[in-house]
Scaffold this motif. Structure first.
Motif, short mmCIF file in Angstrom:
data_model
loop_
_atom_site.label_atom_id
_atom_site.label_comp_id
_atom_site.label_asym_id
_atom_site.label_seq_id
_atom_site.Cartn_x
_atom_site.Cartn_y
_atom_site.Cartn_z
N GLY A 1 1.02 -1.08 -0.38
CA GLY A 1 -0.26 0.27 0.06
C GLY A 1 0.64 1.34 -0.02
N GLU A 2 1.98 1.35 0.77
CA GLU A 2 2.92 2.13 0.70
C GLU A 2 3.82 2.73 -0.15
N GLU A 3 4.16 1.39 -1.25
CA GLU A 3 4.27 1.45 -2.57
C GLU A 3 3.90 2.62 -3.69
N GLU A 4 2.49 1.76 -3.22
CA GLU A 4 1.34 2.50 -4.19
C GLU A 4 1.13 4.11 -4.21
N ASP A 5 1.05 4.11 -3.02
CA ASP A 5 0.86 5.60 -2.71
C ASP A 5 2.38 6.59 -2.91
N ASN A 6 3.76 5.91 -3.01
CA ASN A 6 4.48 7.16 -2.89
C ASN A 6 4.18 6.86 -4.94
N LYS A 7 4.60 5.46 -5.22
CA LYS A 7 3.94 5.82 -7.23
C LYS A 7 3.55 6.48 -7.12
N GLN A 8 1.80 6.30 -6.96
CA GLN A 8 0.79 8.10 -7.22
C GLN A 8 1.25 9.14 -6.83
N LEU A 9 2.09 9.15 -5.69
CA LEU A 9 2.63 11.06 -5.53
C LEU A 9 3.34 11.42 -6.12
N SER A 10 4.24 10.17 -7.11
CA SER A 10 5.93 10.56 -7.96
C SER A 10 5.32 10.50 -9.38
N ALA A 11 4.09 10.35 -9.93
CA ALA A 11 4.18 10.40 -10.95
C ALA A 11 3.43 11.33 -11.55
N PRO A 12 3.03 11.71 -12.24
CA PRO A 12 3.08 13.44 -12.69
C PRO A 12 1.38 13.45 -13.15
N ALA A 13 0.77 14.17 -12.71
CA ALA A 13 -0.25 14.50 -12.48
C ALA A 13 -1.27 13.90 -14.21
N GLN A 14 -2.27 13.16 -13.14
CA GLN A 14 -2.91 12.82 -14.58
C GLN A 14 -4.37 13.44 -14.34
N LYS A 15 -4.94 13.40 -15.57
CA LYS A 15 -6.58 13.72 -15.14
C LYS A 15 -7.52 12.57 -15.20
N ASP A 16 -8.30 12.86 -14.28
CA ASP A 16 -9.16 11.37 -14.46
C ASP A 16 -10.67 11.64 -15.66
N ALA A 17 -10.53 13.05 -16.35
CA ALA A 17 -11.11 13.28 -17.00
C ALA A 17 -10.93 13.79 -18.29
N ASP A 18 -10.95 14.05 -19.62
CA ASP A 18 -10.39 14.79 -20.20
C ASP A 18 -11.95 15.61 -20.71
N PHE A 19 -12.34 16.87 -20.13
CA PHE A 19 -13.38 17.62 -20.37
C PHE A 19 -13.43 19.05 -21.64
N ASP A 20 -13.37 19.93 -22.06
CA ASP A 20 -13.64 20.72 -23.25
C ASP A 20 -13.20 21.82 -22.39
N SER A 21 -12.25 23.06 -22.38
CA SER A 21 -12.30 23.29 -22.14
C SER A 21 -12.96 25.23 -22.72
N THR A 22 -13.26 24.55 -23.56
CA THR A 22 -14.57 25.90 -23.87
C THR A 22 -15.87 25.73 -24.05
N PRO A 23 -16.54 27.56 -23.43
CA PRO A 23 -18.11 26.47 -23.10
C PRO A 23 -18.98 25.86 -24.21
N ALA A 24 -19.99 24.93 -24.36
CA ALA A 24 -20.38 24.61 -25.05
C ALA A 24 -21.61 25.50 -25.59
N SER A 25 -21.29 26.09 -27.11
CA SER A 25 -22.51 26.98 -27.91
C SER A 25 -24.23 26.66 -27.54
N LYS A 26 -24.70 28.08 -27.05
CA LYS A 26 -26.27 26.92 -26.73
C LYS A 26 -26.87 28.18 -28.23
N SER A 27 -27.67 26.67 -28.50
CA SER A 27 -28.15 26.86 -29.37
C SER A 27 -29.77 27.43 -29.77
N GLY A 28 -30.76 27.87 -30.71
CA GLY A 28 -32.21 28.63 -29.69
C GLY A 28 -32.14 28.99 -29.08
N SER A 29 -30.47 29.77 -28.49
CA SER A 29 -31.37 30.89 -27.15
C SER A 29 -31.43 32.20 -27.64
N LYS A 30 -32.03 33.04 -26.93
CA LYS A 30 -33.09 33.97 -27.28
C LYS A 30 -31.85 35.73 -27.20
#
Length: 76
Positions: free
Chosen positions: A45-74
């Protein structure tokens, strides 16, 4: 006021009378195996924690940074 050598011998003698030599030996080896397995799991368990701490930061999910355009907005 701790447990001294004399008290440990008395406890061992009582356990030997209650359980017998063979049973006491198997209980001791089972307990030793359990402690060894617990220590191994803790080290893994300690080895797993050390691997996670030393590994580069990874994204849990890949979200688009641009907001979606609203179609049909007034717009006024």
């Amino acid at each position: 006021m701790g447990i001294g050598f004399r008290e440990l011998l008395i406890i061992l003698a009582i356990a030997l009378v209650i359980f017998g030599a063979k049973r006491l030996k198997s209980i001791g080896s089972d307990l030793g195996g359990a402690v060894k397995g617990f220590k191994k799991a803790m080290n893994e368990g300690e080895e797993e924690d050390n691997k996670q701490l030393s590994a580069p930061a990874q994204k849990d999910a890949d979200f688009d940074s641009t907001p979606a355009s609203k179609s049909g907005s007034k717009n006024a």
